[in-house]
Scaffold this motif. Structure first.
Motif, PDB file in Angstrom:
ATOM      1  N   GLU A 199       0.825  -1.209   0.000  1.00 43.81           N
ATOM      2  CA  GLU A 199       0.000   0.000   0.000  1.00 43.81           C
ATOM      3  C   GLU A 199       0.860   1.260   0.000  1.00 43.81           C
ATOM      4  OE1 GLU A 199      -2.955   0.047   3.089  1.00 43.81           O
ATOM      5  OE2 GLU A 199      -4.432  -0.712   1.667  1.00 43.81           O
ATOM      6  N   MET A 200       1.937   1.246   0.778  1.00 43.12           N
ATOM      7  CA  MET A 200       2.821   2.405   0.816  1.00 43.12           C
ATOM      8  C   MET A 200       3.403   2.698  -0.559  1.00 43.12           C
ATOM      9  SD  MET A 200       3.079   4.089   3.625  1.00 43.12           S
ATOM     10  CE  MET A 200       4.559   4.986   3.125  1.00 43.12           C
ATOM     11  N   VAL A 201       3.826   1.652  -1.263  1.00 38.10           N
ATOM     12  CA  VAL A 201       4.489   1.835  -2.558  1.00 38.10           C
ATOM     13  C   VAL A 201       3.469   2.119  -3.655  1.00 38.10           C
ATOM     14  CG1 VAL A 201       5.911   0.732  -4.319  1.00 38.10           C
ATOM     15  CG2 VAL A 201       6.445   0.390  -1.892  1.00 38.10           C
ATOM     16  N   VAL A 202       2.465   1.252  -3.784  1.00 34.43           N
ATOM     17  CA  VAL A 202       1.518   1.349  -4.907  1.00 34.43           C
ATOM     18  C   VAL A 202       0.469   2.424  -4.653  1.00 34.43           C
ATOM     19  CG1 VAL A 202      -0.189   0.103  -6.278  1.00 34.43           C
ATOM     20  CG2 VAL A 202       1.881  -1.076  -5.500  1.00 34.43           C
ATOM     21  N   GLN A 203      -0.297   2.267  -3.578  1.00 35.13           N
ATOM     22  CA  GLN A 203      -1.401   3.191  -3.301  1.00 35.13           C
ATOM     23  C   GLN A 203      -0.918   4.625  -3.121  1.00 35.13           C
ATOM     24  OE1 GLN A 203      -4.572   2.305  -0.183  1.00 35.13           O
ATOM     25  NE2 GLN A 203      -3.402   3.891   0.861  1.00 35.13           N
ATOM     26  N   PRO A 240     -14.723   5.849  -5.754  1.00 33.91           N
ATOM     27  CA  PRO A 240     -14.746   4.516  -5.133  1.00 33.91           C
ATOM     28  C   PRO A 240     -14.828   4.553  -3.618  1.00 33.91           C
ATOM     29  CG  PRO A 240     -13.125   4.574  -6.885  1.00 33.91           C
ATOM     30  CD  PRO A 240     -13.597   5.987  -6.687  1.00 33.91           C
ATOM     31  N   ARG A 241     -14.285   5.615  -3.006  1.00 31.26           N
ATOM     32  CA  ARG A 241     -14.293   5.733  -1.545  1.00 31.26           C
ATOM     33  C   ARG A 241     -15.714   5.870  -1.002  1.00 31.26           C
ATOM     34  NH1 ARG A 241     -10.433   4.704   2.466  1.00 31.26           N
ATOM     35  NH2 ARG A 241     -11.227   5.668   4.376  1.00 31.26           N
ATOM     36  N   ILE A 256      -4.899  -6.668  -1.979  1.00 27.43           N
ATOM     37  CA  ILE A 256      -4.259  -5.385  -1.642  1.00 27.43           C
ATOM     38  C   ILE A 256      -4.477  -4.373  -2.764  1.00 27.43           C
ATOM     39  CG2 ILE A 256      -2.074  -4.236  -1.137  1.00 27.43           C
ATOM     40  CD1 ILE A 256      -1.076  -6.895   0.023  1.00 27.43           C
ATOM     41  N   LEU A 257      -4.330  -4.808  -4.018  1.00 31.75           N
ATOM     42  CA  LEU A 257      -4.515  -3.889  -5.142  1.00 31.75           C
ATOM     43  C   LEU A 257      -5.947  -3.396  -5.239  1.00 31.75           C
ATOM     44  CD1 LEU A 257      -2.307  -5.573  -7.901  1.00 31.75           C
ATOM     45  CD2 LEU A 257      -1.748  -3.613  -6.455  1.00 31.75           C
ATOM     46  N   VAL A 258      -6.915  -4.269  -4.909  1.00 32.16           N
ATOM     47  CA  VAL A 258      -8.312  -3.832  -4.874  1.00 32.16           C
ATOM     48  C   VAL A 258      -8.486  -2.763  -3.806  1.00 32.16           C
ATOM     49  CG1 VAL A 258     -10.667  -4.541  -4.310  1.00 32.16           C
ATOM     50  CG2 VAL A 258      -9.254  -5.989  -5.785  1.00 32.16           C
ATOM     51  N   ALA A 312      -9.025   3.058  -1.961  1.00 32.18           N
ATOM     52  CA  ALA A 312      -8.591   4.106  -1.028  1.00 32.18           C
ATOM     53  C   ALA A 312      -7.755   5.203  -1.661  1.00 32.18           C
ATOM     54  CB  ALA A 312      -7.796   3.470   0.121  1.00 32.18           C
ATOM     55  N   ILE A 313      -7.360   5.030  -2.902  1.00 32.74           N
ATOM     56  CA  ILE A 313      -6.379   5.942  -3.502  1.00 32.74           C
ATOM     57  C   ILE A 313      -6.900   7.374  -3.580  1.00 32.74           C
ATOM     58  CG2 ILE A 313      -7.024   5.717  -5.956  1.00 32.74           C
ATOM     59  CD1 ILE A 313      -4.027   5.278  -6.509  1.00 32.74           C
TER      60      ILE A 313
END
Length: 279
Positions: free
Chosen positions: A57-61, A89-90, A140-142, A147-148
């Motif tokens: 999440e730290m890296v991708v999101q 989406p949030r 995690i990607l979902v 959350a992005i």
């Protein structure tokens, strides 16, 4: 909020027969959690998955969120539309998001499966949620997709709080592109970055709904998506596969989770406060 915390502390010190409190057994539930299998094995498996959850999440999101925030900050055409679109989406329930993506990722009948086969990527049309090597990353990607938008708004607020005079002065001095971001913008967003780190850590270590909706209370397949919160739920209340609950051990796990999240979050926030005082 206070009562459940103290209740968990109390419950963790007693023996339980189903949902009936038994005799006081001191720290026996904590001892069972850390020394007795399958509790010990599943605890370390779950905490490892939580750490992976946090790092990805730290890296991708957060990485993508910052890029999107910077693009919107530069006032590109349609920036307001993109800001709303990324945040949409949030607004959905996490449970709804989990079930929707479970349908999308369903082998043979899912939209993603049909799309990948349609564009000639048959090797990618796999059971993403059914393999131990891909299930956790997929979940995690979902969550990152979900959350992005919220993280992007925090970064955007930090970018908009930076004085334009400072940015212009850095540009005049020759700082452009990535160098300006690294040397000027990121240091001036220190507080927002730490807040994002803290929120990401808390969310990663209390994640439950998405995994439950997509993979059930067992963290399937073979506990490869098992997280501390999912492990707690299964331990305290049992699972649909027939596992009986152990409320005392589950309460001990809840206490451990509380100390992990509270202590590390406190360290992060004390660092922020100390840095703010020094500057």
């Amino acid at each position: 909020m206070v009562y459940p915390i103290f209740a968990a502390f109390t419950y963790s010190l007693f023996d339980w027969k189903g949902m009936v409190m038994g005799e006081f057994n001191s720290f026996a539930n904590f001892t069972a959690l850390f020394t007795t299998d399958p509790y010990r094995e599943m605890f370390w498996n779950a905490i490892t998955n939580n750490v992976i959850y946090f790092v990805v999440e730290m890296v991708v999101q957060n990485g993508i969120a910052f890029v999107l925030a910077y693009i919107v900050y530069k006032k590109i055409k349609g920036a307001q539309f993109f800001k709303i679109a990324y945040f949409l989406p949030r607004l959905l329930s996490v449970i709804v998001v989990g079930f929707l993506w479970k349908l999308i990722l369903t082998p043979n009948t899912g939209v993603l499966y049909a799309l990948l086969k349609g564009i000639g990527l048959e090797s990618w049309a796999m059971p993403w949620l059914g393999s131990t090597s891909t299930a956790l990353i997929t979940v995690i990607l979902v969550n990152c997709w979900f959350a992005i938008g919220f993280i992007m708004l925090i970064f955007l607020a930090g970018l908009q709080s930076i004085s334009h005079e400072v940015v212009e002065a850095a540009t005049i001095d020759g700082a452009t592109g990535f160098r300006k971001i690294r040397s000027v913008i990121l240091p001036m967003m220190f507080q927002q970055i730490v807040i994002v780190v803290v929120l990401t850590f808390i969310q990663s270590f209390e994640a439950f709904e998405l995994v439950y909706a997509m993979q059930g209370s067992g963290g399937e397949p073979y506990h490869s998506t098992d997280l501390l919160a999912v492990f707690f739920y299964r331990t305290a209340f049992g699972s649909s596969s027939g596992e009986s609950g152990a409320l005392g051990v589950g309460s001990a796990l809840a206490v451990v989770m509380f100390f992990i999240i509270a202590s590390i979050s406190a360290i992060f926030m004390s660092y922020v406060n100390r840095n703010a005082t020094e500057h």
